[in-house]
Every structure is written in C-alpha cells, then in structure tokens.
Write an enzyme that holds these catalytic residues in place. Structure first.
Site, short mmCIF file in Angstrom:
data_model
loop_
_atom_site.label_atom_id
_atom_site.label_comp_id
_atom_site.label_asym_id
_atom_site.label_seq_id
_atom_site.Cartn_x
_atom_site.Cartn_y
_atom_site.Cartn_z
N THR A 405 41.89 27.46 45.25
CA THR A 405 40.99 28.38 45.95
C THR A 405 41.05 29.87 45.56
O THR A 405 42.08 30.48 45.58
CB THR A 405 41.22 28.36 47.48
N CYS A 406 39.89 30.40 45.27
CA CYS A 406 39.83 31.82 44.96
C CYS A 406 38.85 32.52 45.86
O CYS A 406 39.06 32.64 47.05
CB CYS A 406 39.47 32.03 43.50
N ILE A 407 37.73 32.96 45.32
CA ILE A 407 36.79 33.76 46.11
C ILE A 407 35.79 32.85 46.79
O ILE A 407 35.51 31.77 46.28
CB ILE A 407 36.05 34.76 45.22
N LYS A 412 35.88 30.08 51.02
CA LYS A 412 36.68 29.16 50.24
C LYS A 412 37.25 28.04 51.11
O LYS A 412 37.55 28.23 52.28
CB LYS A 412 37.78 29.89 49.47
#
Lengths: 584, 66
Positions: A405-407, A412
């Site tokens: 998970t990022c942005i 997210k």
C-alpha cells in the site's frame, strides 16, 4: 450532432431537442435530434433551456413538425401535427426520487413488469416500495420456478471450511519474553533488534503500544495495518486460524534521512486525527495498536526493496507472536467464526475483480503468504507480471493478501482491509448469488502492459462462465485506465458488470466506455478530496451493499439511470437510502 | 481584481526517475514538480530526458496557513 436509432431508443424518455435547423413538414427521425447526454453542458452554457412541457424522444419520433424550428429547440406539443393527445401527455411520476449516480430505476426484471397506465389525471404521486427496485429484483422472477421444482431442490455444495478462533486481547505489554496469557499479550523487547536480521536494509526498529484511550500521539506515515493471525491447521483459506481481536499492528516508517517511506500521501500526524477508526482496513475505535516503527536505509524508500524490507522485519515480529498464538487452547477462544466457500447451485455465478496496485515500489501486494496476512512465502503481484490471480473467498478472508500500500492514505486498502473485505464477505454470504472467486489483477505502470493484463482478465472471466462481475480498484491515478479497460473487457462479453472506485472530485475518471453505466462511488469526504485520513474513502459494508444491489438489478435487466455529469454526494446518499428502505 | 488564470498546457522533461516517482522540470527553468508514478500516464516505460506535458495555471495564494 444527430443521434442513431440505438441512442434514441436508450433515451426514449429524455427530452426531444432538434439538433439542427429543421423544416416544417419534417417527419422527426433520430437524425433530427440532439444527444441528451450533452444537455447538461448545453444548459450550463446557456445554449439550451428545457421547458416543462417538452416532449420525450419516444413521443416525437415519426411525428410531423408543423413549423420550422432553429437548432437546439426543445420540441413542445404545439410544434407537432395534431398536438399531443391528452392521454399521452407526460406524467410526472414521483417514485423514490431515484436520480442516481449509479442508480436503480423503477422498472423491474424480465417477465416481472409493473405497468402503470394513466388515462387522465393531474397531480398524481405514485410511491413504489424500494424493495421492488433494488436487491430483490431477481427474486420474484425466480420464485414460481422454485416452487415448481420444489421436490428436486439441489443442496448447496460446501467446497471448503475455514474455522477462525478469535482470542480477545485486554492488554499489550513489552517484556522479557513473548507470551499471551489471560488476555495479556507480552512482546519481547529485544525482538526489535532481532527482527532486523530479516532484512539488512532495515536499520532500526522501535515497538510501542498505543492504547485506545491515548490517541493523542504523533505517528509517522502509517504504511500498513496488519491483523495478527496464524495457521493452526491447513493452508490459507481452509482448516483452522487463530486470530487476536482487540489488538492490531500498525507499521510506520521513515528512511535514515528522516523522509517518510510513503512520502506521497503520507498521513503522519496525531493518530487520533489521521485514522478513520472502524473502517475495514483501520484499527477499530477500541483496538490496542502495536506500533512497529522501522527506519530503512537512506534513499531506499523510493525503491521496491526499501518498503518491502520494512514489511519483512515487521512480519518477523508478528511471527514470534504467531508462534505463541498457535499453541493457545481452543477453549480459550472468545469466538469461533466459520467461513464457508459455498457453491450455491442454480444461483447466478458472480465474480469479484479487485484491481490492486502494481506500478512498483510500495505499489505492490504479496499474494498468498504462508501465514495469514504475512509476507514470507507469498509472491508479489509485480513479480507475477500483474497477471490476474484467482483466490477463493476464504483465501481472501484468511489473509491471502498482504498489501504494501502506498497512496493515498484515504483510499489505500491495507492488509487488514483484505482480511475484513466487506464486499467479499457480503457477496459470499448472500444466498441469491454464487460467488465463484475473487480475482486479483495488478495495475502496471505502462499503458501497453495495462491492456495486456486487462485482456487476460477478460479471457479469464469468459472462461469462468459468470453471470455478473463487480470490479473494484483502490485510489486513483493511472490505475483508472486499466480499471475502465477491465470493465470493458467484461462488458463486451455480454456479462453485466458494476465498477467500484473512489473518484469524486480529486480522482475523477479520466477514461470511460459504454460498459461503465453502473458505477459505485466510494467517496466519503465532503469535498470529494483525498482527505489524508487513513481509510477514509475505502470500501465499506454500505458501499458493498450498493454494489451488490446494482449488480443484481443489472443482471435482472433493470434499466440503470445515467449518472450526473459531475460528482454529487446526494446521489450516493439517495441510493443508500433505497437500500436501507429495502432492508426494512 | 479578477485574475484570469486559465489552465494551459505546460511542457517539461523528466529529470529524475525512481521506482516510486518522477521529477519533472518545466521548460524555461520555470520550476519542478514531483509526482508519484501513479499520476504519470505513459505508453512506454518512462526515462530521464523524456518530454512530458500537463495542464496548469498560475498558482494563486488562497489563504493563510493554519
């Protein structure tokens, strides 16, 4: 611009407006009419004003025009030969106000029609129960047949069973040895040092405990929220799993120069303000948070190996807790939940497609690790070329996805989100549909790769022989290109498909196609923005209910009203209201 | 005063590329922009030196900070 007979048919209940200068005596055909899809733009720019007595496309086709009219003139009864006879005057039918983004209209399934004929009248208000319009649209059609074949009823087939034993955590401490006794979880202090051996890029680890009554603490960006669960028997998706309830791991990280690992869309700040507690992917309001803060080698936050190292060392800590949890006596479990993968014989086959990120760095997910929500033994979807991978609903609910998970934080989907995925749970539990599997497809960076995986997805869905599909994606950006393509690939095979995403204002869709006519918006922010609050705009149980109701409606052949041109939260609220009423 | 800050196409080139993001310098040395890869739409793998285009207006100060 004139329209085709096909478009005219689609819009037969929309206002009729001539597209060009039209001469007296013309027999009105689709070629003379403007496309209703562009009316909102025309009205906004002042080029068009639609009067109340405007006739619909269905009413004017084949009629003779009695005067010459300019381009963009709405057709009213006085322009038509013989006017319009009394009984065919448009009646305003007030149903449930189903003007929807994504709505379900007031027609119902095939062979199951409500006909309303009004000979004459004024001020008529018709109220049709929402139950007719939503989830159960499929039901009435199916009933007579069911009764007919009562004696030869086929039993549902249970494919596999997963037993989840939940152990309540009352307190978490740091101590000399990792143990879990009488609801008190103790984590070995020195583990913070030992766990670093799992990856040399991880330079430092700090573990601390945030209790629910003390949320006024600063946190670095939350990289993930991870449930603590372990296999006691069988592989992921079957057998027995032990899981801690009331305590959850939150992974945070910076690099050695102090830069947040998730520099983009970071949600660092006061934890009580930066987390939407209670979302499927977030800690719950009363959860104890075990915060594992990892410092990785300077500069590696922008490479795949940096964030991955943080997840690996965090997993090493959780593994020591898992070893203790494995040995717990079943009699100490507070709850036992049984999840079944069921083949619901005779019900429409439905698939859930979850588009996950695969652009690289932390845009990645570990698929099917050895331990629930773990890291080791799993395969990152980026390494698998982002090609679609099928999991059973139980595999998803047993922690088959570990998200890197990022942005952005609000949209997210954390590891815990997949562990408690509301759409998977809802569709799996629903007795009117047969959930055949959950397909995870990665979103690569380059368009050519996006279409490559999307075409494979289309072929897979075709081979699965499903009657309906729901496609979801997390967040916004170039992943909307393949999201749209997935819907097209499924839709063009004649399979009813519903799309689910956050778009609203900031994440507006940048591409579209004719199969994207049933869309569910996940936004919960009043301004339609990425709110920087963890989990804020992610898929919830309510969103899942709208998506499933919409799919059922679409499978039943119910017309879905077109969405307004711009994001409008009231549409979502109205749809939700419909579902609430239907449930009463 | 009414400012007519229209959105117009701006070109630049990629000056830095990681597995996470790209850094773009606008032509005319008119500033830089760093965006996550997810916000870059591309038909091929991006490389340093590639030209990019986006639409933007002048930046207008709206209010004081917190």
């Amino acid at each position: 611009m004139s329209i085709t007979p096909e478009t005219a048919n689609q819009h037969k209940n929309d206002p009729a407006v001539v597209c060009c200068l039209t001469q007296e005596g013309t027999i009105i055909s689709p070629a003379d009419l403007e496309d209703p899809a562009i009316f909102p733009d025309l009205e906004e720019s002042g080029l068009l004003t639609i009067p109340e007595n405007v006739l619909t496309i269905g009413q004017v086709l084949g009629k003779k025009l009695v005067k010459t009219v300019d381009a963009l003139t709405p057709i009213t009864p006085d322009m038509i030969e013989g006017g319009m006879e009394e009984e065919t005057k448009p009646e305003v039918i007030k149903g449930n106000g189903v003007a929807e983004e994504e709505a379900v209209s007031n027609a119902i399934g095939k062979g199951n029609v409500i006909r309303i004929h009004i000979e004459e009248g004024k001020g008529i208000n018709l109220e049709i129960p929402a139950i007719v319009t939503t989830a159960t649209a499929v039901e009435p059609a199916a009933r007579p047949e069911e009764e007919f074949r009562k004696e030869e009823k086929i039993e549902d087939r249970v494919k596999r069973t997963l037993l989840m034993r939940e152990f309540d955590v009352k307190e978490v401490r740091l101590g000399d040895e990792t143990s879990f006794e009488n609801g008190i979880l103790t984590i070995r202090k020195t583990l913070a040092e030992d766990a670093l051996k799992a990856d040399p890029l991880a330079k430092k680890m700090e573990i601390d405990i945030i209790t629910p009554d003390n949320k006024n603490v600063f946190t670095n960006t939350i990289m993930d929220v991870i449930p603590i669960a372990t296999k006691v028997e069988g592989a992921i998706g079957e057998g027995i799993t032990h899981v801690l309830s009331g305590a959850v791991v939150i992974l945070t990280g910076v690099d050695e120069s102090g830069i947040q690992v998730h520099e983009f869309g970071s949600c660092e700040g006061i934890i009580g303000e930066k987390v939407r507690f209670g979302r499927p992917g977030c800690p719950d309001e009363n959860d104890i948070m075990i915060r594992i803060h990892v410092t990785i080698q300077a500069g590696t936050g922008m490479e795949r190996r940096g964030p991955y190292a943080a997840h690996k060392v965090c997993d090493a800590v959780i593994q020591e807790i898992r070893e203790v949890l494995k040995k717990k006596d079943p009699s100490e479990a507070a709850r036992v939940i049984e999840y079944k993968d069921v083949e619901r014989v005779g019900r429409p086959r439905v698939v859930i497609v979850k588009e996950i990120m695969g652009q690289g760095a932390m845009h990645d997910n570990v698929i099917l690790p050895k331990e629930p929500a773990g890291v080791l033994g799993g395969r990152p979807n980026v390494d698998l070329g982002n090609i679609p991978v099928v999991l059973s609903p139980n595999e998803v609910r047993d922690g088959g996805i570990h998200a890197l998970t990022c942005i952005g934080p609000a949209s997210k989907e954390n590891t815990r989100h997949y562990f408690r995925e509301p759409l998977v749970n809802l569709v799996a539990e629903d007795e009117e549909v047969n959930l055949v599997g959950v397909v995870f497809v990665g979103s690569p960076q380059v368009n050519e790769e996006k279409f490559y995986v999307s075409e494979r997805l289309g072929a897979l869905i075709e081979a699965m022989g499903v009657d309906g599909a729901i496609v979801t994606t997390e967040g916004f950006g170039n992943n909307h290109i393949d999201f749209a393509s997935h819907i097209e690939q499924i839709g063009k095979r004649g399979i009813p498909v519903v799309g689910v995403t956050y778009a609203a204002y900031q994440g507006q869709l940048i591409v579209g196609n004719k199969y994207m006519d049933a869309m569910v918006e996940l936004n919960k922010d009043p301004n339609g923005m990425e709110s920087e609050i963890l989990g804020d705009n992610t898929l919830t149980r309510e969103d899942a209910e709208r998506a499933l109701a919409m799919l059922k409606a679409k499978m039943a052949g119910v017309e879905i009203k077109p969405a307004p041109k711009k994001w409008d939260q009231s549409v979502i609220e109205k749809n939700q209201e419909l579902i609430r009423n239907a449930k009463k | 005063m009414e400012i007519n800050a229209d959105v117009r196409p701006i070109k630049g080139k990629i000056i830095e590329l990681t597995e996470r993001d790209v850094k773009i310098e606008f032509y005319g040395r008119m500033g830089m922009l760093r965006v996550p890869l997810r916000m870059l739409i591309c038909g091929k793998h991006p490389e340093v030196g590639d030209e990019v285009e986006l639409k933007m207006s002048y930046v207008i100060l709206k209010s004081n900070g917190r």
